[in-house]
Design an enzyme around this catalytic site. Structure first.
Site, short mmCIF file in Angstrom:
data_model
loop_
_atom_site.label_atom_id
_atom_site.label_comp_id
_atom_site.label_asym_id
_atom_site.label_seq_id
_atom_site.Cartn_x
_atom_site.Cartn_y
_atom_site.Cartn_z
N HIS A 41 -7.03 1.06 -6.49
CA HIS A 41 -7.21 0.13 -5.36
C HIS A 41 -7.87 -1.15 -5.89
CE1 HIS A 41 -7.52 -1.37 -1.43
NE2 HIS A 41 -8.48 -0.63 -0.92
N ASP B 204 -17.23 6.88 -1.72
CA ASP B 204 -15.94 6.80 -1.01
C ASP B 204 -15.68 8.18 -0.41
OD1 ASP B 204 -13.40 6.01 -0.11
OD2 ASP B 204 -12.45 6.51 -2.02
N GLN C 116 -9.73 -4.03 -3.77
CA GLN C 116 -11.05 -3.64 -3.26
C GLN C 116 -12.13 -3.97 -4.28
OE1 GLN C 116 -12.02 -1.97 -0.18
NE2 GLN C 116 -13.98 -2.64 -1.01
N CYS D 271 -16.33 1.39 0.26
CA CYS D 271 -15.15 0.57 0.55
C CYS D 271 -14.73 0.66 2.01
CB CYS D 271 -14.01 0.96 -0.38
SG CYS D 271 -13.62 2.73 -0.33
N ARG E 91 -13.55 -8.95 1.12
CA ARG E 91 -12.11 -8.69 0.95
C ARG E 91 -11.33 -9.97 1.22
NH1 ARG E 91 -10.08 -3.46 1.25
NH2 ARG E 91 -8.14 -4.55 0.73
N ARG F 63 0.88 -1.17 0.00
CA ARG F 63 0.00 0.00 0.00
C ARG F 63 0.91 1.22 0.00
NH1 ARG F 63 -5.34 1.21 3.46
NH2 ARG F 63 -6.06 -0.11 1.76
N1 CP Z 1 -11.15 -0.42 2.14
C1 CP Z 1 -9.90 -0.50 2.62
O1 CP Z 1 -8.94 -0.70 1.87
O2 CP Z 1 -9.80 -0.40 3.96
P1 CP Z 1 -8.45 -0.17 4.77
O3 CP Z 1 -7.95 1.20 4.39
O4 CP Z 1 -8.86 -0.25 6.21
O5 CP Z 1 -7.47 -1.23 4.39
N1 NVA Z 2 -9.92 6.78 -1.44
C1 NVA Z 2 -9.61 6.21 -0.15
C2 NVA Z 2 -9.83 4.74 -0.15
C3 NVA Z 2 -9.60 4.07 1.18
C4 NVA Z 2 -9.79 2.60 1.15
C5 NVA Z 2 -8.18 6.55 0.23
O1 NVA Z 2 -7.30 6.42 -0.61
O2 NVA Z 2 -7.97 6.97 1.37
#
Ligand code: CP
Ligand code: NVA
Length: 321
Positions: A143, A234, A146, A274, A302, A116
């Protein structure tokens, strides 16, 4: 619900050794096969089998996480493998040492890398320099893991995805971009509804359109939501992108998902997010708690979708110890 039938034989792994940096790393047949494996995993059809025994997945986090961190760790455990978490600040990707050197170290010890990161290019550098599969666990651009869970959830409600009207409401961020890429594989009729000036990535849009995605941009919330089968939202402020909050809040007024907005969906319409939710901004608690909401099924998926992904990418690799 766990199956009472004897466990089934696992399918042939389809993607051994490959990377998953975006949805378009899969073709449609591979996506459908992955979804079938995820469904079977959720139903417990392969229970008790340990196809990733002896394999380790490194989890790198430059940003916070609940779902991604937990589900990849549990997924590796349930598949018979092991996960280790590396905090981005601690390993200093690109700061303490070159991203390419991190990749060339990790590939000597582990059998897969989930990262990440801020920059999508970090994932490409990791993938270029590590011989093991690299998985995108969220970047500022995409992402994709997801979306696997999201489409497993959508399939559970509608049986298939082709031709469904899906509306993404909110910021033109990594989730919006991921929906656009996924429209190539899922065949949905996608509307991305953002305030003017907050549209998704133009290159992602162009590439998806060239690959056959049906995507329409809108800034009219009522029109975009009316009659849709899936409404998705989101956060307005993604991790690491919290700049100019007052200007953005003003632009996004009217983009909040409420129970009243959910009543505008098609009769069987569902709501997805998400998570995490920023209550009082893009959504109110009454919407995530609404009978149309599937957000916690989505979070559960997930685990199942990523187990399927890890299985297909990592099973069949040489176990090195
Ligand atoms: N939706 C998602 O990726 O959640 P986290 O940021 O908690 O991993
Ligand atoms: N758009 C959000 C998604 C989190 C899962 C972020 O990047 O923070």
């Amino acid at each position: 619900m766990a199956s009472t039938q004897p466990p089934k034989a696992l399918p042939t792994p389809l993607l051994t050794g490959r990377d998953f940096l975006g949805s378009l790393d899969l073709d449609r047949a591979e996506f459908l096969a992955l979804m079938a494996t995820a469904r079977a995993m959720k139903a417990g059809e392969f229970r008790g089998q340990k196809p990733l025994a002896g394999q380790t997945l490194a989890l790198i986090f430059e940003k916070p996480s609940l779902r991604t961190r937990t589900t990849f760790d549990v997924a590796m455990y349930q598949l018979g493998g092991h996960a280790i978490t590396l905090n981005g600040a601690e390993i200093g990707l690109g700061e303490r040492e070159r991203v390419s050197d991190v990749a060339r170290n990790l590939e000597r010890w582990v059998d897969g890398i989930m990262a990440r990161v801020f920059l999508q290019t970090t994932l490409h550098t990791l993938a270029q320099h590590a011989a093991v599969p690299v998985i995108n666990g969220l970047s500022d651009t995409l992402h994709p893991v997801q979306l696997l869970a999201d489409y497993q959830t959508i399939s559970e409600s509608f049986g298939q995805t082709e031709g469904l009207r899906v509306t993404y409401l909110g910021d033109g961020n990594n989730m919006a971009n991921s929906h656009i890429q996924m429209a190539v594989l899922s065949g949905v009729d996608l509307t991305i509804c953002t305030p003017l000036g907050y549209e998704p990535n133009g290159r992602v849009l162009m590439e998806a359109a060239q690959a056959g995605a049906q995507v329409r941009l809108s800034s009219d919330v009522a029109e975009a939501v009316r009659g849709a089968q899936v409404l998705y939202t989101d956060v307005w402020f993604s991790m690491g992108q919290e700049g100019e909050p007052e200007r953005k809040r003003l632009a996004f007024s009217g983009f909040c998902v409420t129970p009243e907005l959910l009543e505008q969906l098609d009769a069987g319409g569902i709501f997805l997010h998400c998570l995490p939710a920023h209550y009082g901004e893009e959504v109110v608690p009454e919407a995530t708690d609404h009978p149309r909401s599937r957000v916690f099924d989505q979070a559960e998926n997930r685990l199942h979708a990523q187990k399927a992904l890890l299985y297909h990418l990592m099973a069949g690799q040489r176990v090195r110890w």
